[in-house]
Design a protein around this motif. Structure first.
Motif, PDB file in Angstrom:
ATOM      1  N   ASN A 167       0.810  -1.221   0.000  1.00 45.28           N
ATOM      2  CA  ASN A 167       0.000   0.000   0.000  1.00 45.28           C
ATOM      3  C   ASN A 167       0.839   1.265   0.000  1.00 45.28           C
ATOM      4  OD1 ASN A 167      -3.144  -0.325   0.300  1.00 45.28           O
ATOM      5  ND2 ASN A 167      -2.219  -2.074   1.340  1.00 45.28           N
ATOM      6  N   ASN A 178      -7.137   6.975   1.066  1.00 46.79           N
ATOM      7  CA  ASN A 178      -8.560   7.231   0.821  1.00 46.79           C
ATOM      8  C   ASN A 178      -8.836   8.650   0.343  1.00 46.79           C
ATOM      9  OD1 ASN A 178     -10.283   4.773   1.680  1.00 46.79           O
ATOM     10  ND2 ASN A 178      -8.812   4.958   3.362  1.00 46.79           N
ATOM     11  N   TYR A 183      -7.727   5.029  -7.786  1.00 49.91           N
ATOM     12  CA  TYR A 183      -6.910   4.023  -7.099  1.00 49.91           C
ATOM     13  C   TYR A 183      -7.011   4.122  -5.588  1.00 49.91           C
ATOM     14  CZ  TYR A 183      -4.919   3.590 -11.753  1.00 49.91           C
ATOM     15  OH  TYR A 183      -4.756   3.398 -13.117  1.00 49.91           O
ATOM     16  N   ARG A 184      -8.092   4.725  -5.107  1.00 53.76           N
ATOM     17  CA  ARG A 184      -8.301   4.780  -3.664  1.00 53.76           C
ATOM     18  C   ARG A 184      -8.401   3.379  -3.072  1.00 53.76           C
ATOM     19  NH1 ARG A 184     -13.373   8.440  -2.455  1.00 53.76           N
ATOM     20  NH2 ARG A 184     -14.090   7.366  -4.337  1.00 53.76           N
ATOM     21  N   ASN A 185      -8.164   3.275  -1.762  1.00 51.98           N
ATOM     22  CA  ASN A 185      -8.242   1.982  -1.083  1.00 51.98           C
ATOM     23  C   ASN A 185      -9.604   1.325  -1.287  1.00 51.98           C
ATOM     24  OD1 ASN A 185      -5.698   2.481  -0.123  1.00 51.98           O
ATOM     25  ND2 ASN A 185      -6.323   2.842   1.998  1.00 51.98           N
ATOM     26  N   SER A 186      -9.586   0.036  -1.527  1.00 50.34           N
ATOM     27  CA  SER A 186     -10.835  -0.722  -1.618  1.00 50.34           C
ATOM     28  C   SER A 186     -11.348  -1.016  -0.213  1.00 50.34           C
ATOM     29  CB  SER A 186     -10.597  -2.038  -2.366  1.00 50.34           C
ATOM     30  OG  SER A 186      -9.726  -2.878  -1.618  1.00 50.34           O
ATOM     31  N   LEU A 187     -12.584  -1.507  -0.146  1.00 50.70           N
ATOM     32  CA  LEU A 187     -13.147  -1.879   1.151  1.00 50.70           C
ATOM     33  C   LEU A 187     -12.317  -2.970   1.814  1.00 50.70           C
ATOM     34  CD1 LEU A 187     -16.999  -1.920   0.415  1.00 50.70           C
ATOM     35  CD2 LEU A 187     -15.730  -0.291   1.843  1.00 50.70           C
ATOM     36  N   THR A 196      -9.086  -3.576   1.375  1.00 49.07           N
ATOM     37  CA  THR A 196      -7.825  -2.995   1.848  1.00 49.07           C
ATOM     38  C   THR A 196      -8.037  -2.224   3.136  1.00 49.07           C
ATOM     39  OG1 THR A 196      -6.930  -2.810  -0.395  1.00 49.07           O
ATOM     40  CG2 THR A 196      -5.958  -1.394   1.290  1.00 49.07           C
ATOM     41  N   ASN A 197      -9.097  -1.426   3.198  1.00 51.44           N
ATOM     42  CA  ASN A 197      -9.392  -0.668   4.413  1.00 51.44           C
ATOM     43  C   ASN A 197      -9.678  -1.583   5.591  1.00 51.44           C
ATOM     44  OD1 ASN A 197      -9.062   2.021   3.571  1.00 51.44           O
ATOM     45  ND2 ASN A 197     -11.080   2.065   2.613  1.00 51.44           N
TER      46      ASN A 197
END
Length: 410
Positions: A55, A368, A376-380, A382-383
């Motif tokens: 990340n 985010n 390319y924001r964090n996926s659910l 990844t979060n």
């Protein structure tokens, strides 16, 4: 082969940085005192390390910014200063502890070859000179290739020692189930060891430096697959080497009911159990581990300062050469003053857990930000993984506090 090797050089650099004498001491102590019962800590820590490497690297692929640049621009300059100060203090302590252990190991090993052995101060000076000689070139590619050779030697030694001294497979499998063993007679209890194992594996400095390596390599988001593959290679090898060290101590010392409080004790304790060959292999492995982590330690502070100020990382400048030379001299402190570095190293690794929640929180925030990451924001998923790691870091930090309190209370 050179092209294929180049794909994994950033990961090898991280591997050399991560697996040092602190890791060896912690894993060997865990294996000797508690068998394979703490193997689950290594597995979770290496999985979390992959998540963080991937990340932080992905952030740099998308934005072209290193971690400290991002902290300064998008959070607050004080956050960047905090990391520089905290990691800088840790590096200075690590340089002293690493060279102290390497010198002590080399001294004990030399006594098996030469009567009386070679004094630790000469070993410390020799290995400090090697690390500084590699630094003198000033080029990242030279750094990575030199570390690749040292890491290959280290990995081969520890994996070979694993096959010589391995414990029963059933014990290794049982160690993957989370549990906290009863306190042994050692001064290092299981709670402090767990915190130390997490701290030495999920090291905040590793992720900060990762962004520098990604930017230095010129990678973009098109290299995301390669970057993840490189991160996976580093994390898998961290697990293999760490587990091998733990298993070697568990299969020999723990099986005989012999505890351990320092890695150098293994030189004298292993010989009657496994013979001179296993002792020599272990000694070479831990020396390689020390040199491989010492060299990135020398680079840490100059690279952090360059990243924070947004200046080129030209390590051939005399101001950096003089600064790194001064840091190198810290490696002579332990043998000169006959200090005992092992306990300090374990404490410093446990302290790294305090930095981890801040490091995780920063990448959650940056990853985010739609204005920075766009599509390319964090996926659910990844979060969720990062949130779980944040809670895990708080738990292990609390365990480390309890372990330290119990130890100080006797």
């Amino acid at each position: 082969m050179k092209e294929k090797l180049a794909l994994f050089l950033p990961g090898i650099f991280l591997l050399g940085f991560n697996i040092g004498t602190g890791s060896v001491t912690t894993m060997a102590t865990a294996g000797a005192n508690y068998g394979m019962s703490l193997l689950w800590t290594v597995l979770i820590s290496c999985a979390a390390t992959y998540l963080m490497i991937a990340n932080y690297g992905r952030y740099t692929l998308v934005t072209g910014e290193t971690a400290l640049e991002a902290f300064r621009k998008h959070i607050h300059p004080a956050v960047g200063v905090f990391f520089i100060l905290a990691l800088g203090v840790g590096v200075c302590g690590s340089v002293m502890g690493v060279m102290g252990i390497v010198a002590e190991i080399s001294y004990e090993w030399s006594k098996t070859i030469i009567e009386g052995g070679i004094a630790p101060i000469y070993w410390a000076a020799f290995f400090c000179a090697i690390a500084y000689f590699i630094f003198w070139s000033g080029r990242t590619q030279v750094f990575e290739r030199a570390l690749a050779v040292i890491v290959a030697i280290m990995a081969a030694c520890f994996v070979l020692n694993f096959f010589i001294l391995m414990p029963p497979v059933v014990d290794m499998a049982a160690g993957l189930v989370p549990s906290v063993p009863e306190v042994s007679s050692s001064e290092t209890g299981p709670l402090l060891l767990i915190a130390s194992m997490v701290g030495t594996t999920i090291f905040s400095g590793l992720f900060i430096i990762r962004t520098t390596l990604v930017k230095e390599a010129g990678w973009t988001i098109e290299h995301d697959k390669q970057q993840r593959r490189d991160a996976a290679f580093a994390a898998i090898m961290m697990f293999v080497i760490s587990a091998s060290i733990m298993a070697a101590a568990a299969g020999s010392l723990f099986a005989e009911g012999i505890g351990l409080d320092s890695a150098s004790q293994m030189i004298g304790l292993l010989e009657p159990l496994a013979g001179a060959l296993a002792v020599s292999i272990f000694a070479i492995g831990i020396i390689a581990a020390g040199v491989s982590s010492q060299f990135p330690n020398l680079l840490m502070i100059p690279w952090l300062l360059c990243d924070f100020r947004g200046t080129p990382r030209d390590m051939t400048l005399w101001k950096y050469r003089v600064f790194v030379f001064a840091i190198s001299l810290l490696g002579l402190v332990v043998p000169l003053f006959d200090a005992r570095p092992v306990f300090v190293l374990i404490l410093s690794q446990a302290f790294n857990v305090v930095l981890l929640p801040v490091t995780v929180g920063c990448i959650i925030y940056l990853g985010n930000r739609a204005d920075l990451m766009g599509a390319y924001r964090n996926s659910l998923l990844t979060n969720a993984g990062l949130a779980g790691l944040f809670l895990f870091s708080l738990l292990t930090g609390y365990m480390g506090f309890l372990g330290l309190r119990d130890m100080l209370a006797g």
